[in-house]
Enzyme design. Structure first.
Site, PDB file in Angstrom:
ATOM      1  CG  ASP A  32      -6.675  -4.025   9.577  1.00  0.00           C
ATOM      2  OD1 ASP A  32      -7.744  -4.285  10.155  1.00  0.00           O
ATOM      3  OD2 ASP A  32      -6.433  -2.925   9.072  1.00  0.00           O
ATOM      4  CG  ASP A  91     -11.710  -3.328  12.192  1.00  0.00           C
ATOM      5  OD1 ASP A  91     -10.917  -3.979  11.480  1.00  0.00           O
ATOM      6  OD2 ASP A  91     -11.542  -2.140  12.492  1.00  0.00           O
TER       7      ASP A  91
END
Length: 387
Positions: free
Chosen positions: A97, A259
């Site tokens: 992430d 992201d």
């Protein structure tokens, strides 16, 4: 793609000092080295009801500056790395992430203390794998978690270090994995390269490259853009970009983020309305995605993302969900769903788009802390028609 753990439901009673290792290159390196970490892709078909809603919840949390309360329970396509903690290492499967920066374990597999662990009551240390070792890497141990992705034990945070501020008691910031590799001399630049292959391709693999990027994965030069100055996007891997559908601008240049923890491409609601009107898509209640007919797909134009003066083309095929995976999102086998969705708020928020996994599977991305910039390059999958 990867989504971050819900730290709001995590108890982090202790951090300890262990060592971080990852299956990469030989253990001893000069400061000019890069280190590659292979990733595994998983399609999560558990608990997915509406992937658009799940992504919208994530963007709204980030817009509010609350990266610590983002749920990973609805991550659809997840990339994971096998990470070892301690010596001898105990291995954990962690989600990747870039939208968060803390690394933690304990979601499905309990932390096991080793000879190199030191419970400080305040912070603790980690291992990426046997050949890529980081000493004194701080990681969190979760006593409970709502992370429900099958067989995933925690999260490998690859966002900017500023996101760790205030997350650990008595610590201003917690050094990230990339930062520690740099300060310990394993890599010469605090840079991360990220490669994803489309889930619908034969090569469903991924790779992280610490210290630079893997030139073998790209088909052109890497073009860079500075981190945006707009808040809150600048706190993350934020950039400025505009988006056109064909020759029509649907989103003027504005700030947003790149992201890996977001599945779709999310754009401000006013831009999304323009996109829906241009494509003729109708909202599907089951998936939360726009659905188009075969005839509409044949008429679909490319989306053009202009970033730092460079334009990146997202072809019609890249704008649709892989049809082979329709059932995984609750869709109908023969239907066609678009992967562009709404952030749920109008433009002007300071975070008006999120280029998620569906963008990053078509373009290599580089996250350069040393020079405060993000880079992109085309790959062999940029113009793939596998969806």
């Amino acid at each position: 793609m990867v989504s971050s753990g819900s730290l709001a439901s995590l108890a982090l009673p202790a951090l300890a000092f262990l060592s971080l290792s990852a299956n990469a290159l030989p253990h001893h390196r000069t400061a000019s080295s890069t280190a590659a970490l292979k990733l595994a892709v998983r399609i999560n078909s558990y608990g997915i009801k509406n992937i658009a809603a799940a992504d919208q919840a994530r963007v709204q949390a980030l817009q509010a500056g609350d990266s610590s309360s983002i749920s990973a329970t609805n991550a659809m396509t997840t990339y994971t790395a096998n990470i070892g903690v301690g010596s001898p290492a105990t291995y954990y499967t962690l989600l990747i992430d870039t939208g968060s920066s803390n690394t933690w374990i304990g979601a499905n597999k309990s932390y096991e203390k080793t000879s190199t662990s030191e419970d400080t009551g305040n912070q603790f240390t980690l291992t990426l794998s046997s050949d890529l070792v980081i000493e004194n890497q701080s990681i969190g141990v979760a006593s409970e978690s709502n992370l429900s992705v099958t067989d995933v034990d925690g999260l490998l945070g690859l966002g900017p270090v500023d996101l760790t501020q205030g997350t650990v008691s008595d610590e201003d910031e917690v050094a990230t994995v990339t930062q520690n590799l740099y300060t310990q001399g394993t890599i010469s630049s605090e840079v991360l390269g990220v490669f994803f292959a489309p889930a619908s391709s034969d090569d469903t693999s991924g790779e992280l490259t610490f210290g630079g990027y893997d030139a073998s994965k790209i088909t052109g030069d890497v073009s860079y853009v500075p981190i945006t100055s707009a808040s809150p996007a600048r706190t993350y891997w934020g950039i400025d970009q505009s988006i056109s559908y064909g020759s029509t601008i649907i989103l003027e240049e504005t700030a947003g983020i790149v992201d890996t923890g977001t599945t779709l491409i999310l754009i401000a609601s006013d831009a999304f309305d323009r996109y829906q009107s241009a494509t003729g898509g109708t909202l599907d209640e089951e998936t939360g995605l726009l659905k188009i007919s075969s005839d509409q797909y044949e008429q679909l134009s490319s989306l053009y993302f202009t970033i730092g003066g460079v334009t990146y083309e997202l072809t019609p095929n890249a704008q649709i969900w892989p049809r082979s995976l329709n059932s995984a999102i609750g869709g109908t086998t023969d239907d066609i769903y678009l992967i562009v969705s709404s952030t749920g708020s109008s433009s002007g928020s300071g975070l008006d788009f999120m280029n998620g996994y569906c963008f990053l599977e078509r373009f290599y991305s580089v996250y350069d802390t040393t020079n405060s910039r993000v880079g992109f390059a085309t790959t062999e999958y940029t113009f793939a028609t596998t969806n």
